[in-house]
Design an enzyme around this catalytic site. Structure first.
Site, short mmCIF file in Angstrom:
data_model
loop_
_atom_site.label_atom_id
_atom_site.label_comp_id
_atom_site.label_asym_id
_atom_site.label_seq_id
_atom_site.Cartn_x
_atom_site.Cartn_y
_atom_site.Cartn_z
N GLY A 189 -1.16 4.82 -4.54
CA GLY A 189 -1.65 3.80 -5.49
C GLY A 189 -1.76 2.04 -4.68
N LYS A 213 0.16 -2.63 -10.36
CA LYS A 213 0.52 -0.98 -9.88
C LYS A 213 -0.77 -0.40 -9.93
CE LYS A 213 4.17 1.42 -9.53
NZ LYS A 213 5.18 1.79 -9.49
N GLU A 230 0.58 -1.51 -0.13
CA GLU A 230 0.15 -0.13 -0.22
C GLU A 230 0.76 1.09 -0.13
OE1 GLU A 230 -3.77 -0.30 0.33
OE2 GLU A 230 -4.25 -1.70 0.74
N ASP A 271 15.37 6.19 -6.81
CA ASP A 271 14.84 5.33 -6.34
C ASP A 271 15.20 3.78 -5.79
OD1 ASP A 271 13.49 5.25 -3.53
OD2 ASP A 271 12.14 4.31 -4.27
#
Lengths: 329, 334
Positions: free
Chosen positions: B52, B69, B48, B163
């Site tokens: 989204g 996703k 979670e 990331d």
């Protein structure tokens, strides 16, 4: 990241150039579809009408936007033809293609302005956002969300480097003229099945033949020697593009010489209007003529009659012009 | 494929009907994942996030496991949001053996965009925490080579990951195959920063980002890869191994507080540097990253270089002596 037609992936390495050549076919209407489309007059006329709509609706925007929108249109048509060309559907497709192009280009225009512009129409049709969204979704699906189109502009810098003109003023001049030619040739149905790299190579050769005829042979050799380029395809494409360039000269001459009452003005082409010298690194000369609304009206009228051919008088005039040109040499 | 008999209007109408049906299903099922029209059976919620949710799904046609996703769309007054179009269109062009593949994209009426990716057994975070880090030196080297290959490919297209962390490094366990996931290309999702903060992934963030520099480039990913490298060797996040107040202090304790000499431009970037951080002498990577061969330690030090302009590139890293004995055949067989 910004999307730029010249660098759809902002490639920095030669390997990335190989990559562009490798996948460009995925971003081009396929040869089969092209031949199928050519056999269907209805679809050809629909395409012509849609291109006219897109050019009309986006004439106040960056010409690169029109180019990208028409690219989306062509790929959409290749994926699914339009058998029921209702006027409101055509308009919705045109609006949606432009909307998608605006979103990809990340323009400086506030989106509300673009939306208002798209919704203006002589037919008074205004689409709800939801309707446009559904059409956008349909087009995105048909194009498999591959919106970073690879176009002839993606290859121009590569070929200019191949010709040994990188970072030279001569290269910039060639690039500008080739870009003009690429913009104009997008309408031409005969180019539909050619790969973007072939169109780029042909446009550059056409520009070099026109501007630097003495260097043309060495440029031709440099491009022909490239392992990325199919020589026969370039020859075929070059002929079509040269025709387009000649027609352009012819139309410009007519625009300059004849009055609006002369019947031969039906040959006028609708040229892209360019209000800025520099558009995303592509310089578009301001010499492009803008046809008058009256001529547009006449052209549409002729198209509506289903009479697409030249009449004998116009044909003779054209031959005359070509003959005069030859005698000058 | 184009079909002479295809009825575009009919197709549009049927799609409209499916969208309407989709909307009704969505309303009836409340919090149920909205995968109508995607031919997927939802098995479980895997994750979670505020942007989204992520679901584990079964492809009804192929029987294959996939990851979906589901991204909530915002600013729908302008049709399909531009950031989503731009991001997805770039994901569609990433073709590399070490990058997770985007299989399909679907839109639900007025609410979600569903991205369907291939599924892999584990992620590296899970691998390190639950299975003990890959103590086999060859596995570490193989994983590093694959990660760098994917990063070099993306950087050649001027795509940043932004990331990189163990949970975004997916593993096909039986093949020892690595695939990078969860690209956040333009950072345009509204909750991007919030999402990042929430999950505490700053352990892998480059110092120039921690210093709030807005001018960063591909080097930020190399720092993250360096952190992952160290973590595979020592079995925990590198910064976590150091007793420190925050990540930046940990970095400075490890490598020494930067000066204009070690990081040209740092005094302009952080004028108050020495007010907030004492002048640490470097403890050194070798203090914490034991059990790594000298050439590996050398490569690691070039990745975990404070000065971004001197940090090694992914392309150069692949040519480093650490990989000189990588057997390409064994890489394929692993």
């Amino acid at each position: 990241m910004e999307f730029d037609l010249e660098n759809p992936f902002e490639n920095l390495h030669s390997d990335a150039v190989s990559y562009l050549f490798l996948i460009e076919s995925d971003h081009t209407p396929s040869q089969n579809h092209s031949q199928t489309l050519k056999a269907r007059d209805l679809d050809i006329s629909v395409r012509r009408e849609l291109i006219s709509l897109i050019s009309q609706l986006s004439c106040a925007l960056d010409p690169v936007l029109s180019y990208l929108a028409i690219n989306y249109l062509d790929r959409f048509l290749a994926n699914q033809g339009i058998l029921q060309p209702k006027p409101w559907v055509l308009r919705l497709i045109a609006v949606s293609c432009i909307s998608l192009a605006v979103k990809m280009m990340r323009t400086e225009y506030p989106f509300t302005d673009v939306q208002a512009l798209l919704n203006q129409s002589d037919g008074g049709i205004i689409f709800e956002t939801q309707t446009i969204q559904r059409m956008e979704a349909l087009i995105l699906g048909a194009l498999q969300w591959r919106m970073r189109s690879i176009t002839p502009f993606s290859f121009v810098a590569f070929f200019i480097a191949l010709m040994g003109l990188k970072d030279l003023p001569m290269g910039q001049v060639l690039k500008n003229r080739a870009s003009e030619i690429i913009f104009k040739s997008q309408r031409e149905i005969r180019l539909w099945g050619f790969k973007p790299s072939i169109i780029a190579a042909s446009a550059l050769l056409c520009a070099s033949h026109e501007l630097f005829p003495f260097q043309y042979p060495s440029f031709l050799k440099a491009i022909s020697d490239s392992s990325y380029v199919n020589k026969e395809s370039v020859e075929q494409c070059y002929k079509v593009i040269q025709d387009i360039a000649i027609e352009e000269e012819y139309s410009s001459a007519l625009n300059g010489v004849s009055s609006s009452d002369t019947p031969i003005n039906v040959l006028d082409h609708h040229f892209l209007s360019s209000e800025s010298q520099k558009t995303n690194g592509i310089t578009v000369a301001n010499t492009i003529a803008v046809s008058s609304p009256l001529r547009d009206l006449k052209r549409r009228k002729i198209t509506g009659c289903g009479c697409g051919g030249n009449n004998p008088t116009i044909h003779n005039s054209r031959i005359q012009f070509s003959h005069a040109k030859e005698s000058e040499k | 494929m184009w079909n002479e008999e295809s009825d575009w209007i009919g197709s549009f109408d049927s799609q409209l009907a499916r969208l309407a049906e989709c909307r009704m299903c969505s309303r009836d099922r409340g919090e149920r994942p909205d995968a109508t029209g995607m031919d997927l059976e939802v098995l479980e919620v895997a994750e979670e996030g505020s942007y989204g949710r992520v679901f584990r799904c079964l492809d009804i046609h192929t029987g294959a496991l996939v990851t979906m996703k589901q991204i909530t769309m915002v600013r729908l007054s302008q049709g399909v949001p531009a950031p989503i179009i731009r991001e997805v269109s770039l994901l569609k062009e990433l073709h590399h053996a070490n990058i997770v593949k985007l299989l399909r994209v679907g839109l639900t009426e007025n609410r979600y965009v569903n991205l369907v990716f291939e599924h892999l057994d584990y992620d590296l975070h899970h691998f390190i925490v639950n299975r003990g880090y890959p103590k086999d030196a060859l596995t570490v080297k193989s994983f590093m080579y694959q990660i760098l290959s994917a990063v070099a490919y993306c950087h050649s297209l001027k795509v940043l990951h932004r990331d990189l962390k163990p949970s975004n490094v997916l593993i096909d366990h039986s093949k020892r195959l690595i695939k990078l996931a969860d690209f956040r290309l333009a950072g345009e999702f509204a909750d991007d920063l919030l999402y990042t903060e929430k999950l505490g992934t700053s352990w892998y963030r480059a110092p120039e980002i921690l210093c709030d520099s807005r001018q960063y480039s591909t080097q930020i990913d190399l720092w993250s890869v360096g952190c992952i490298f160290a973590e595979m060797v020592i079995g925990q996040p590198l910064v976590q191994a150091i007793n420190c107040r925050d990540e930046l202090e940990g970095i400075f304790k490890l490598l020494g507080t930067p000066t204009e000499e070690t990081w040209p431009g740092i005094t302009k970037l952080m004028p108050n540097l020495h007010i907030y951080y004492p002048k640490f002498d470097a403890l050194g990577l070798e203090t914490f990253v034991t059990d790594l061969e000298p050439s590996g330690l050398n490569l690691l030090s070039m990745m975990l270089c404070l000065d971004p302009s001197r940090r090694i590139s992914a392309e150069a890293a692949l040519k480093h002596a650490y990989f000189i004995d990588v057997n390409y055949v064994s890489l394929l067989l692993l």
